[in-house]
Enzyme design. Structure first.
Site, PDB file in Angstrom:
ATOM      1  N   GLY A  25       0.800  -1.212   0.000  1.00  0.00           N
ATOM      2  CA  GLY A  25       0.000   0.000   0.000  1.00  0.00           C
ATOM      3  C   GLY A  25       0.836   1.266   0.000  1.00  0.00           C
ATOM      4  N   VAL A  83       1.605   5.225   1.566  1.00  0.00           N
ATOM      5  CA  VAL A  83       1.609   5.920   2.848  1.00  0.00           C
ATOM      6  C   VAL A  83       1.466   7.418   2.603  1.00  0.00           C
ATOM      7  CG1 VAL A  83       2.883   6.342   4.990  1.00  0.00           C
ATOM      8  CG2 VAL A  83       3.085   4.129   3.826  1.00  0.00           C
ATOM      9  N   LYS A 110      -1.277   4.506   6.247  1.00  0.00           N
ATOM     10  CA  LYS A 110      -0.953   3.479   5.255  1.00  0.00           C
ATOM     11  C   LYS A 110      -2.252   2.905   4.701  1.00  0.00           C
ATOM     12  CE  LYS A 110       1.732  -0.812   4.772  1.00  0.00           C
ATOM     13  NZ  LYS A 110       2.540  -1.800   5.532  1.00  0.00           N
ATOM     14  N   ASP A 145      11.168  -9.290   9.806  1.00  0.00           N
ATOM     15  CA  ASP A 145      11.548  -8.362   8.717  1.00  0.00           C
ATOM     16  C   ASP A 145      12.324  -7.171   9.285  1.00  0.00           C
ATOM     17  OD1 ASP A 145      11.768  -7.713   6.084  1.00  0.00           O
ATOM     18  OD2 ASP A 145       9.819  -6.744   5.908  1.00  0.00           O
TER      19      ASP A 145
END
Length: 613
Positions: free
Chosen positions: A314, A316, A330, A426
């Site tokens: 997506g 931001v 977001k 991550d």
């Protein structure tokens, strides 16, 4: 508002509105297919019609609605009856709910909608396996399934639905028995808001009629499926006279009311805005994420005016909740993923409150639209500040040490500070954001997994993370089981990148080759050589060396050889001399010089696996 108008003006105003109402009634009486409602429910017009209240030609085949008291009801196959919340004729979406709050149970009766013109969007359909369980904690299902109290039996067993594609290790089924499999169920029933069900229709498509300002109906008033656009009937001379009078009166009334309306409405709106802001600030102080509608999101972002960036899931945008409080919003792509990232983000970061973890201010789950609202961090990500010690963006070694310690404490909190252990999967410079004081905050929990603190490992259906930061065991269990130590490896790679980069390029006799940076830095430290990066002060050299040694400890190939994040924090805070860890790259049999440094060793004999058995 009555104080702004005289009695005479009010009299003529009400008279004009009565004439307007009369004109509308005359127009509506000329057709059997006029727009209808059940009480205060949504407007019912073509392609829908009121069953037993309007002729068949007033609606498209299969689009019958009925009234139950003041509520609108849609009948589906297998005697399933759902109440209608709203109908969006422009987007051709109908919003449904079950008065008994058991939508999932109702859908189990249908087993497909092949006989209905209404359908679910294909990208949101998922297959599930049903189980009955006893004594299963609800939070054990987070991100993989959902329990449905309305389907549970009187003897206390729970009925749960689990993604059929979930790895068996992900699902705590020790106290469960499989019931049956179901297919093509919308995953929105598993989202934060599962009170409503959205169904679409593609045929008939009357959007072109609306664009032209025409109505839509069945062609030749028959019951076949062919439709046509038509111009609304022209009013008679009598109605024209009434309409002209009403128009003139409405214009005069508008001029009379505009001042009063603006004065009244602006004051009311200002108070409402202030109340909303105060309410948000109270929630924020209480560390409670707020829920916003999509219209709220558009208002907060100023109609998505300032875009900060875009990723795979997506875009931001910068937003504002008050003159002093800014946020980053977001907007998640509805076509990406199956909603897991949204569930992970809200369910994981929504329960975290730590100075080194980004704050989730709120979220939006409005139909198919989903958004996450975070605190705004003006200095962006760590990535732009660690490209090279010689760059204009370099922050200095003391500041890098503070940032490193902050990241370490944030990861330690995820692993030990919450009720459940949170594995990020991550950790990388792009996902470390910096506030106005350059305090680091870990962000982006879309790939995170939850597990109990006493759980030593987790199962993985697929590898997750970013290449270059993923631990070896995530690809192949020959190195060990996937656990919180996988985050330690990613953190170690971030440290080494902060020291000077992930790789270097050396030129010798017109031959250019790339050398794996961590292996090169290990050999320099082992031989007691300088790190060969730009350092002006002796204290800075000590900091750079400490970061490099801690990073090398963290990227040991086998998880058991890596320290916990608690130990990493102690190593960073301690003033004692750190020892160099065992060589994680093994003996290469090559001279240990920068020119002849070999590339990272391959492991062709290790077979990569997709999930643990």
């Amino acid at each position: 508002m009555m104080g702004f108008l005289s009695k005479s003006q009010l009299f003529w105003s009400f008279t004009l509105f009565l004439l307007l109402g009369l004109s509308i009634n005359i127009e509506a009486s000329q057709t059997q297919c006029k727009e209808s409602r059940c009480g205060n429910g949504p407007a019912i017009r073509f392609p829908f019609r009121v069953k037993d209240g309007q002729p068949n030609h007033c609606g498209y085949p299969g689009f019958e609605l009925s009234c139950r008291g003041k509520r609108t009801v849609l009948e589906l196959p297998k005697s399933v009856k759902l109440f209608v919340k709203s109908i969006d004729y422009k987007s051709q979406v109908i919003k449904l709910y079950d008065p008994n709050d058991c939508l999932f149970g109702q859908l189990l009766k249908i087993n497909g909608l092949s006989v209905s013109p209404l359908y679910f969007a294909k990208f949101e359909l998922r297959n599930y396996t049903m189980f009955n369980c006893s004594g299963l904690e609800r939070n054990a299902l987070y991100g993989i399934g959902m329990d449905f109290p309305c389907l549970s039996g009187p003897d206390g067993y729970q009925v749960i639905a689990v993604y059929s594609s979930s790895a068996i290790e992900d699902v705590p089924l020790a106290s469960c028995n499989k019931m049956y499999d179901i297919i093509s169920v919308p995953y929105t029933l598993f989202a934060v808001d599962r009170k409503y069900l959205y169904m679409n229709w593609a045929k008939p498509n009357c959007s072109r009629c609306g664009v032209l300002g025409y109505g839509c109906r069945l062609k030749n008033n028959d019951t076949k499926s062919e439709t046509e656009c038509y111009a609304y009937p022209k009013p008679s001379q009598t109605k024209k006279f009434v309409t002209i009078g009403v128009t003139i009166g409405t214009a005069v009334l508008t001029l009379l009311l505009v001042v009063a309306y603006r004065a009244y409405n602006s004051n009311k709106q200002e108070k409402e805005n202030q109340r909303r802001i105060e309410s948000f600030l109270e929630d924020y102080k209480a560390l409670k994420p707020s829920r916003y509608s999509y219209s709220d999101i558009k208002h907060i972002t100023g109609e998505f005016k300032e875009k900060l960036g875009e990723g795979a899931y997506g875009a931001v945008f910068k937003g504002k909740l008050s003159a002093e409080f800014f946020v980053a919003v977001k907007i998640l792509h509805s076509s990406k993923g199956n909603g897991d990232e949204f569930i992970n983000e809200v369910g994981t970061i929504g329960r975290i409150h730590h100075i080194n973890v980004v704050r989730l201010v709120g979220y939006c789950a409005d139909g198919f639209r989903r958004a996450l609202v975070y605190e705004f961090l003006p200095n962006g990500s760590l990535q732009q500040y660690i490209s090279s010690p010689d760059s204009d963006h370099f922050l200095g070694w003391e500041k890098l040490m503070d940032i490193t310690l902050g990241i370490a404490k944030g990861v330690e909190y995820l692993h030990q500070g919450c009720d459940q252990r949170i594995l990020h999967f991550d950790i990388k410079p792009h996902n470390v954001l910096l506030d106005q004081n350059f305090i680091p905050k870990i962000s982006d929990f879309g790939l995170a997994k939850l597990c109990s603190k006493d759980q030593s490992m987790v199962s993985m259906s697929t590898a997750r993370g970013t290449m270059g930061y993923i631990a070896p065991e995530v690809f192949s269990r020959n190195f060990g089981n996937v656990s919180y130590k996988s985050d330690i490896y990613s953190f170690g790679m971030v440290l080494l990148e902060m020291v000077g980069g992930k790789k270097i390029t050396d030129v010798k006799e017109d031959n250019t080759s790339q050398v794996y940076y961590p292996e090169w830095i290990y050999n320099l430290l082992e031989e007691g050589e300088d790190l060969r990066i730009h350092i002006e002060k002796e204290e800075d050299a000590k900091i750079a060396k400490k970061l490099a040694i801690v990073g090398l400890w963290c990227i040991q190939w086998h998880p058991t050889d890596r320290p916990s994040m608690k130990v990493v924090v102690q190593m960073l805070e301690g003033g004692e001399k750190l020892t160099l860890p065992p060589n994680p790259f093994g003996s290469t049999g090559q001279p240990k010089s920068i020119v002849d440094m070999p590339r990272r060793r391959k492991n062709p004999e290790l077979e990569a696996i997709s999930e643990l058995e």
